[in-house]
Write an enzyme that holds these catalytic residues in place. Structure first.
Site, PDB file in Angstrom:
ATOM      1  CG  ASP A 132      -6.842  19.168  18.396  1.00 24.54           C
ATOM      2  OD1 ASP A 132      -7.726  19.752  18.309  1.00 24.54           O
ATOM      3  OD2 ASP A 132      -6.628  18.609  19.276  1.00 24.54           O
ATOM      4  CG  LEU A 154      -5.226  18.086  27.304  1.00 28.12           C
ATOM      5  CD1 LEU A 154      -6.340  18.624  28.241  1.00 28.12           C
ATOM      6  CD2 LEU A 154      -4.860  16.682  27.793  1.00 28.12           C
ATOM      7  CG  ASN A 190     -13.670  24.012  21.985  1.00 28.02           C
ATOM      8  OD1 ASN A 190     -13.600  24.241  20.870  1.00 28.02           O
ATOM      9  ND2 ASN A 190     -12.514  23.473  22.739  1.00 28.02           N
ATOM     10  CG  HIS A 211     -11.792  14.980  23.794  1.00 26.94           C
ATOM     11  ND1 HIS A 211     -10.680  16.201  23.178  1.00 26.94           N
ATOM     12  CD2 HIS A 211     -11.108  14.419  24.686  1.00 26.94           C
ATOM     13  CE1 HIS A 211      -9.723  16.002  24.159  1.00 26.94           C
ATOM     14  NE2 HIS A 211      -9.853  15.030  25.024  1.00 26.94           N
ATOM     15  CG  HIS A 262      -7.782  14.987  18.944  1.00 26.72           C
ATOM     16  ND1 HIS A 262      -8.189  14.217  20.137  1.00 26.72           N
ATOM     17  CD2 HIS A 262      -8.708  16.258  19.111  1.00 26.72           C
ATOM     18  CE1 HIS A 262      -9.159  14.793  20.704  1.00 26.72           C
ATOM     19  NE2 HIS A 262      -9.330  16.104  20.250  1.00 26.72           N
ATOM     20  CE  LYS A 276     -14.433  16.478  19.853  1.00 25.74           C
ATOM     21  NZ  LYS A 276     -13.335  17.637  19.881  1.00 25.74           N
ATOM     22  CG  HIS A 313     -10.447  18.073  15.409  1.00 25.45           C
ATOM     23  ND1 HIS A 313     -11.186  17.199  16.123  1.00 25.45           N
ATOM     24  CD2 HIS A 313      -9.782  19.184  16.043  1.00 25.45           C
ATOM     25  CE1 HIS A 313     -11.178  17.659  17.259  1.00 25.45           C
ATOM     26  NE2 HIS A 313     -10.443  18.916  17.442  1.00 25.45           N
ATOM     27  CG  HIS A 367     -10.042  23.759  18.465  1.00 25.38           C
ATOM     28  ND1 HIS A 367     -11.021  23.643  19.141  1.00 25.38           N
ATOM     29  CD2 HIS A 367      -9.539  22.720  18.335  1.00 25.38           C
ATOM     30  CE1 HIS A 367     -10.984  22.326  19.760  1.00 25.38           C
ATOM     31  NE2 HIS A 367     -10.056  21.656  19.178  1.00 25.38           N
ATOM     32  NE  ARG A 414      -8.875  28.509  20.810  1.00 27.60           N
ATOM     33  CZ  ARG A 414      -8.925  27.255  21.007  1.00 27.60           C
ATOM     34  NH1 ARG A 414      -9.875  26.567  21.199  1.00 27.60           N
ATOM     35  NH2 ARG A 414      -7.548  26.874  21.575  1.00 27.60           N
TER      36      ARG A 414
HETATM   37  O1  DOR Z   1      -5.154  20.602  23.148  1.00 24.16           O
HETATM   38  C1  DOR Z   1      -6.376  20.847  22.918  1.00 24.16           C
HETATM   39  N1  DOR Z   1      -6.812  22.175  22.843  1.00 24.16           N
HETATM   40  N2  DOR Z   1      -7.104  19.670  23.005  1.00 24.16           N
HETATM   41  C2  DOR Z   1      -8.507  19.930  22.940  1.00 24.16           C
HETATM   42  O2  DOR Z   1      -9.374  19.101  22.914  1.00 24.16           O
HETATM   43  C3  DOR Z   1      -9.066  21.319  22.823  1.00 24.16           C
HETATM   44  C4  DOR Z   1      -8.241  22.255  22.205  1.00 24.16           C
HETATM   45  C5  DOR Z   1      -8.493  23.543  22.431  1.00 24.16           C
HETATM   46  O3  DOR Z   1      -9.846  24.085  22.156  1.00 24.16           O
HETATM   47  O4  DOR Z   1      -7.733  24.385  23.067  1.00 24.16           O
HETATM   48 ZN    ZN Z   2      -9.661  19.482  19.265  1.00 22.93          ZN
END
Ligand code: DOR
Ligand code: ZN
Length: 364
Positions: A266, A238, A53, A148, A186, A111, A25, A27, A29
């Site tokens: 995460d 989160l 995302n 999520h 998470h 997702k 999991h 991110h 960008r």
């Molecule tokens: O803390 C978080 N940041 N939780 C998420 O679900 C998304 C993530 C983000 O993309 O920054």
């Molecule tokens: Zn995440």
């Protein structure tokens, strides 16, 4: 089987070698931000499940393939890393979109962001009743639904939103689609840990039908960390950190040896100025210190012998992928995490635990 054999050497007091891990999991960008953070992940992990995302979100197979190409193009020469792509479920996702995703060799999950739950979730699902055809296609194809797990009802206390999600969303969906394969991402509560511990079943292929990923911050810290000596934006993510009893249940799950629990950092990079502001973004940038923190967490309960299963074996088994061939070594060699690192557009980023001294360090 040979595919899941351990390469772990018994941990000595000073070093630990395990099969190369993956991050289930992450991110990454896009653009310059991605180029800035990708090497930190590729240094430790061979593969990662890459979250969709972006702005706008990755909703089609074509977009996922194009994003994958951008990631590979941003990889520094000499590094090998395989991004495992995901699609972002929306109210408009069609069964055909899911079938095409399942046929792609590059897409490994879909997702679910409840609309408004977190960063870039505006296009997420308003109510799962709108996604019946997509869920049926997931069930039919076996492509996992990555969740999520927080309700967004403003009347539900923020700290209770995961437990309520398990009861009011996860359980009904699994009842309606019993063949669905799911990952609660998470997890942060005892309720989620026990739900996944008790309700996961092996499919005919021997793979668990329900799994969960665990982050380093939720294994090491409780919600006191958010307020220690003042408001601490770099501990804000989160789902948010919870009480100590939840942290202990998560650590128990991660170190249980059960195949339905595996590593997902995460890691969620945001520039320093967007974290340290009046309305700071959610997300801990843990990629530069990920394995070190998991080792610290596992060692705290004398479970370093279980780290390889969690980090390197259970994830591939769930996703039906081979385990990695090479290894990674950590040394007991205290070091201090940099307080900031370069990021996109001349900005900087604060790595999780920047300025702190960690006991374990990955060997170069
Ligand atoms: O803390 C978080 N940041 N939780 C998420 O679900 C998304 C993530 C983000 O993309 O920054
Ligand atoms: Zn995440």
């Amino acid at each position: 089987t040979i595919l899941t054999a351990s390469l772990a050497k018994p941990a000595t007091s000073s070093s630990l070698t395990l099969r190369r891990p993956d991050d289930w999991h992450l991110h990454l960008r896009d653009g310059a931000a991605m180029a800035a953070v990708l090497p930190a992940t590729a240094r430790q992990f061979r593969r990662a499940i890459v979250m969709p995302n972006l702005k706008p979100p990755v909703t089609t197979v074509e977009q996922a393939h194009a994003y994958r190409e951008r990631i590979l193009a941003a990889l520094p020469p000499g590094m090998s890393f395989e991004p495992l792509m995901t699609l972002y479920l929306t109210d408009a996702t069609q069964a055909e979109d899911i079938r095409r995703a399942a046929e792609s060799p590059y897409v490994h999950g879909v997702k679910l962001y409840p609309a408004g739950a977190t960063t870039n979730s505006q296009s997420g699902v308003t109510t799962l009743a709108r996604c019946t055809a997509a869920l049926a296609a997931l069930e039919e194809t076996g492509l996992p639904l990555l969740v999520h797990g927080e309700v967004t009802d403003p009347d539900v206390d923020l700290f209770d939103r995961e437990a309520v999600f398990i009861d009011e969303v996860m359980e009904p969906v699994r009842r309606d689609f019993p063949g669905l394969r799911g990952v609660v991402e998470h997890i942060t509560t005892r309720q989620a840990a026990h739900y996944v511990r008790d309700r996961s079943q092996r499919g005919v292929d021997g793979r668990p039908n329900l799994a969960a990923t665990l982050t380093p911050q939720h294994l090491l810290f409780n919600r006191n960390a958010l307020f220690k000596g003042g408001l601490q934006p770099h501990w804000y993510c989160l789902p948010v950190l919870k009480r100590e009893e939840h942290r202990q249940a998560l650590l128990e799950a991660a170190t249980s040896g059960l195949p339905q629990f595996f590593l997902g950092t995460d890691s969620a990079p945001h520039a320093r100025h967007l974290k340290e502001m009046a309305c700071g973004c959610a997300g801990c940038y843990s990629a530069p210190v990920a394995l070190e923190l998991y080792a610290q967490a596992f060692e705290s309960v004398n479970a370093l012998d279980r780290l390889e299963g969690f980090a390197s074996l259970h994830g591939p088994a769930f996703y039906g992928l081979p385990v990695n061939a090479d290894t990674l070594t950590l040394h007991k060699s205290p070091w201090t995490v940099p307080t900031e690192l370069p990021f996109a557009d001349g900005k900087t980023i604060v790595p999780f635990l920047g300025g702190e001294t960690l006991p374990w360090r990955m060997a170069d």
